[in-house]
Design a protein around this motif. Structure first.
Motif, short mmCIF file in Angstrom:
data_model
loop_
_atom_site.label_atom_id
_atom_site.label_comp_id
_atom_site.label_asym_id
_atom_site.label_seq_id
_atom_site.Cartn_x
_atom_site.Cartn_y
_atom_site.Cartn_z
N GLU A 3 0.88 -1.39 0.15
CA GLU A 3 -0.04 0.08 -0.05
C GLU A 3 0.91 1.12 0.04
O GLU A 3 0.64 2.11 -0.68
CB GLU A 3 -0.98 0.05 1.23
N GLY A 4 1.96 1.23 0.83
CA GLY A 4 2.75 2.68 0.84
C GLY A 4 3.28 3.00 -0.36
O GLY A 4 3.18 3.91 -1.16
N PRO A 5 4.07 2.04 -1.07
CA PRO A 5 4.84 2.43 -2.32
C PRO A 5 3.51 2.46 -3.53
O PRO A 5 3.78 3.36 -4.32
CB PRO A 5 5.61 0.81 -2.59
N LYS A 6 2.37 2.00 -3.32
CA LYS A 6 1.43 1.97 -4.16
C LYS A 6 0.86 3.55 -4.42
O LYS A 6 0.95 4.14 -5.27
CB LYS A 6 0.27 1.19 -4.01
N GLU A 7 0.76 4.10 -3.11
CA GLU A 7 0.11 5.55 -3.06
C GLU A 7 1.41 6.50 -3.50
O GLU A 7 1.15 7.48 -4.13
CB GLU A 7 0.06 5.79 -1.50
N GLN A 8 2.49 5.96 -3.22
CA GLN A 8 3.87 7.00 -3.71
C GLN A 8 3.79 6.92 -5.36
O GLN A 8 3.89 7.94 -5.91
CB GLN A 8 5.28 6.36 -3.48
N ILE A 9 3.59 5.76 -5.64
CA ILE A 9 3.53 5.78 -7.06
C ILE A 9 2.26 6.46 -8.00
O ILE A 9 2.36 7.30 -9.02
CB ILE A 9 3.70 4.00 -7.80
N LEU A 10 1.14 6.48 -7.50
CA LEU A 10 -0.03 6.86 -7.74
C LEU A 10 0.23 8.69 -7.83
O LEU A 10 -0.21 9.17 -8.81
CB LEU A 10 -1.12 6.53 -6.84
N ASN A 11 0.74 8.85 -6.39
CA ASN A 11 0.99 10.58 -6.34
C ASN A 11 2.13 10.87 -7.48
O ASN A 11 1.94 12.05 -7.89
CB ASN A 11 1.61 10.86 -5.04
N VAL A 50 9.14 6.98 -10.72
CA VAL A 50 7.86 5.94 -10.73
C VAL A 50 8.61 4.51 -11.20
O VAL A 50 8.42 3.60 -10.33
CB VAL A 50 6.85 6.41 -11.85
N GLU A 51 9.47 4.64 -12.21
CA GLU A 51 10.26 3.57 -12.64
C GLU A 51 11.13 2.83 -11.34
O GLU A 51 11.09 1.53 -11.09
CB GLU A 51 11.11 3.51 -13.69
N GLU A 52 11.69 3.65 -10.51
CA GLU A 52 12.38 3.07 -9.45
C GLU A 52 11.86 2.51 -8.38
O GLU A 52 12.00 1.46 -7.88
CB GLU A 52 13.43 4.25 -9.00
N LEU A 53 10.58 3.06 -8.11
CA LEU A 53 9.64 2.60 -7.14
C LEU A 53 9.19 1.10 -7.45
O LEU A 53 8.94 0.30 -6.68
CB LEU A 53 8.42 3.49 -6.93
N VAL A 55 10.66 -1.11 -9.73
CA VAL A 55 11.62 -1.93 -9.51
C VAL A 55 11.75 -2.27 -8.27
O VAL A 55 12.08 -3.62 -7.88
CB VAL A 55 13.07 -1.40 -10.31
N ARG A 56 11.81 -1.45 -7.35
CA ARG A 56 11.91 -1.75 -5.95
C ARG A 56 10.88 -2.86 -5.56
O ARG A 56 11.04 -3.85 -4.72
CB ARG A 56 12.03 -0.67 -4.98
N GLU A 57 9.70 -2.52 -5.86
CA GLU A 57 8.64 -3.39 -5.73
C GLU A 57 8.60 -4.66 -6.11
O GLU A 57 8.50 -5.88 -5.63
CB GLU A 57 7.27 -2.53 -5.93
N ALA A 58 9.18 -4.78 -7.65
CA ALA A 58 9.25 -6.16 -8.18
C ALA A 58 10.23 -6.63 -7.34
O ALA A 58 10.15 -8.00 -7.11
CB ALA A 58 9.73 -5.65 -9.74
N LEU A 59 11.59 -6.30 -7.16
CA LEU A 59 12.49 -7.09 -6.38
C LEU A 59 11.90 -7.44 -5.01
O LEU A 59 12.17 -8.67 -4.64
CB LEU A 59 13.67 -6.07 -6.15
N THR A 60 11.31 -6.56 -4.14
CA THR A 60 10.78 -6.96 -2.93
C THR A 60 9.91 -8.00 -3.08
O THR A 60 10.00 -9.07 -2.29
CB THR A 60 10.14 -5.93 -2.33
N HIS A 61 8.96 -8.10 -4.02
CA HIS A 61 7.99 -9.17 -4.40
C HIS A 61 8.51 -10.41 -4.68
O HIS A 61 8.49 -11.61 -4.17
CB HIS A 61 7.21 -9.01 -5.60
N CYS A 62 10.02 -10.51 -5.56
CA CYS A 62 10.76 -11.48 -5.91
C CYS A 62 11.32 -12.09 -4.77
O CYS A 62 11.35 -13.40 -4.58
CB CYS A 62 11.70 -11.26 -6.87
#
Length: 93
Positions: A3-11, A50-53, A55-62
């Protein structure tokens, strides 16, 4: 996506959208080009964030996924998406 990164990306996307609207207006109204270029740079910066966020989310998920692939596979896939090429025989950064 968390949720946190999602809100940052949307902003950041909302910010980019605002800058793009400003660029359209500036071109239509023939605002001086240097001012327009500054707005283009702002959009580029916001989208890179946005791209950086993402990528971080993708890495975290993996990394936390129970069905995670080998780290090198993840690096190769993300590198491919980002258009990063590695030299043969050298690991990706």
């Amino acid at each position: 996506m968390r949720e946190g990164p999602k809100e940052q990306i949307l902003n950041r996307l909302a910010t980019s959208y605002g800058h793009l609207a400003a660029i359209r207006r500036m071109v239509r109204e023939e605002i001086p080009l240097l001012e327009t270029i500054r707005q283009v740079q702002a959009v580029r910066s916001a989208l890179l964030n946005v791209e950086e966020l993402l990528v971080r989310e993708a890495l975290t998920h993996c990394l936390v996924s129970k069905h995670s692939r080998l780290p090198q596979e993840v690096v190769e896939e993300i590198s491919g998406v980002l258009g990063i090429k590695s030299n043969p025989g050298e690991p990706n950064p």
